[in-house]
Motif scaffolding. Sequence first.
Motif, short mmCIF file in Angstrom:
data_model
loop_
_atom_site.label_atom_id
_atom_site.label_comp_id
_atom_site.label_asym_id
_atom_site.label_seq_id
_atom_site.Cartn_x
_atom_site.Cartn_y
_atom_site.Cartn_z
N ALA A 118 49.86 -32.78 -5.36
CA ALA A 118 49.16 -31.50 -5.45
C ALA A 118 50.08 -30.37 -4.98
O ALA A 118 50.87 -30.52 -4.05
N THR A 119 49.95 -29.24 -5.65
CA THR A 119 50.68 -28.04 -5.24
C THR A 119 49.99 -27.45 -4.00
O THR A 119 48.77 -27.23 -4.00
N THR A 120 50.75 -27.16 -2.98
CA THR A 120 50.19 -26.75 -1.69
C THR A 120 50.18 -25.23 -1.56
O THR A 120 51.19 -24.57 -1.82
N VAL A 121 49.04 -24.70 -1.18
CA VAL A 121 48.90 -23.30 -0.77
C VAL A 121 48.68 -23.30 0.74
O VAL A 121 47.79 -23.97 1.25
N GLN A 122 49.51 -22.58 1.46
CA GLN A 122 49.47 -22.62 2.92
C GLN A 122 48.42 -21.66 3.47
O GLN A 122 48.28 -20.53 2.99
N GLY A 177 45.73 -10.54 15.30
CA GLY A 177 45.65 -9.31 14.51
C GLY A 177 44.82 -9.48 13.26
O GLY A 177 44.12 -8.56 12.84
N TYR A 178 44.88 -10.65 12.65
CA TYR A 178 44.08 -11.00 11.49
C TYR A 178 43.50 -12.39 11.73
O TYR A 178 44.07 -13.19 12.47
N GLN A 179 42.37 -12.66 11.07
CA GLN A 179 41.73 -13.95 11.27
C GLN A 179 42.29 -15.04 10.34
O GLN A 179 42.32 -16.21 10.71
N VAL A 180 42.72 -14.66 9.14
CA VAL A 180 43.14 -15.64 8.14
C VAL A 180 44.37 -15.11 7.41
O VAL A 180 44.49 -13.90 7.17
N GLY A 181 45.26 -16.03 7.05
CA GLY A 181 46.42 -15.70 6.24
C GLY A 181 46.65 -16.76 5.18
O GLY A 181 46.50 -17.96 5.45
N VAL A 182 47.00 -16.34 3.97
CA VAL A 182 47.24 -17.25 2.85
C VAL A 182 48.64 -16.98 2.30
O VAL A 182 49.02 -15.82 2.10
N VAL A 183 49.40 -18.04 2.07
CA VAL A 183 50.78 -17.92 1.57
C VAL A 183 50.92 -18.77 0.31
O VAL A 183 50.58 -19.97 0.32
N ILE A 184 51.40 -18.16 -0.77
CA ILE A 184 51.76 -18.89 -1.99
C ILE A 184 53.27 -19.16 -1.91
O ILE A 184 54.08 -18.21 -1.99
N PRO A 185 53.70 -20.41 -1.73
CA PRO A 185 55.14 -20.70 -1.57
C PRO A 185 55.92 -20.41 -2.85
O PRO A 185 55.36 -20.33 -3.95
N LYS A 186 57.22 -20.28 -2.71
CA LYS A 186 58.09 -20.08 -3.86
C LYS A 186 58.05 -21.31 -4.77
O LYS A 186 58.05 -22.44 -4.29
N GLY A 187 58.02 -21.07 -6.07
CA GLY A 187 58.00 -22.15 -7.04
C GLY A 187 56.66 -22.82 -7.20
O GLY A 187 56.57 -23.84 -7.91
N ALA A 188 55.61 -22.27 -6.58
CA ALA A 188 54.29 -22.92 -6.64
C ALA A 188 53.73 -22.90 -8.06
O ALA A 188 53.14 -23.89 -8.53
N SER A 189 53.90 -21.80 -8.79
CA SER A 189 53.35 -21.70 -10.14
C SER A 189 54.01 -22.70 -11.08
O SER A 189 53.33 -23.40 -11.85
#
Length: 430
Positions: free
Chosen positions: A137-141, A100-112
């Motif tokens: 490193a803080t991970t962005v999924q 349905g979409y080509q790319v997805g980005v998730v900012i996990p809880k507590g990342a900031s």
Amino acid sequence: MLKIFAATAKELLLLRRDRTGLLVLFLMPAILVVLITLVQENVMELTGQKKTQVLFLDLDQGDLGRSLQKQLSTTTLDLVLWDEKQKDIADIQAAVTGGGYQVGVVIPKGASARFTEETARLFQQGTGSGKPREMAATTVQLFVDPGIMAGLRSGVIAQLEMALTTIALEAKLAQLGGVLAQTMARAGMEPEQSPLAGDKLPALFRQPLLDLQEHQGDSGAIGASQYKPVQQNVPAWALFGMFFTAIPIAGSILQERNSGIWIRLTALPVSPLVLFTGKALAYMGVCLCQFLLIALIGAFLFPFLGLPAFTVSMHPTAILLTVVLSSLAACGYGIFLGLTCNSYEQASTLGSTTVVAAAALGGVMVPVYAMPQVMQQLSIISPLNWGLTAFQDLLLRGYSLSAILDDLGRLLLFFAVTVFVSWKLAGIRK
């Protein structure tokens, strides 16, 4: 003049009877221009030349997600924001891997909070003694559809990595400014005296020292803009359809030759050139109607299909002249086929083969610059390349009539040569 008018009227009467052939001449380029333009627009999206939709799920709702949105807003990525109260990581993964979409980005809880903590700890270790430990490193999924092209995947990942690198560098610079202020305070200096105090260091970082200026053509005209498949495909496939009129022209001549009408016509006090002129004028009208139909499709149908509209904002007289001379070249080739071949089967086979080959070689199907070097050099022999280059110079590059005179001269010379050879062949075949 009356003889030319009579010959033209005869051809128009014959054209009225061949309604199926006329339908093919108009329907074929109309279908091709719609299909090819839709495909090329989609290819541009898949290769990153157009904005790519990216699902964005911010489960953290902190500074990191807001900074990343701000950075990505200046790229070719079109963010589709999902509500964190209704969606989770499993939903975005299913939407992307399902196509349905080509790319997805998730900012996990507590990342900031984790990002801020690790950045501060980095500079705390740097001011102490001993070797600093490896930081986490803080991970962005990131989720990527496995079915997308490698070029789009690399382009999207590169833009995301650049945005994250910029955010991390700005955070490090802000921490560095704080460390410098503390150092100056311990030395008995006022922190405000530092040229890098507060937000001055990140602000200095954002100041550009090098700039890239893109120039779209020498004329600076509106027509010299970014590449648009519509402006390329409308004249290209109109030319393709116009040159296919060579087959019915050759067919009408062969029918007259095989039925004995040609012998009776040439026995009259009428030059074969008059007959050729009548055929050329009649079929030039067909070619002009073909181009008008394709242009109207580009101008009015394409916007309903989500495509940009075809526009002729500059040099309409030069465009009309290009259409007329391209039509003449197509008619001249049809007359040549009619006098060279001995049967309609020969003319249709030879005509369709040579027109398709000339279109492929001339850049109608694949741009000339994407061809091997040998084919690029051979493309100059294709009449469709001459017409297409003239249209590109006018519609894409914003050039004036003087810049396309060489291509127009080639089209006119091609018409003159084919008609001259046909005239000689008509004398031999009497």
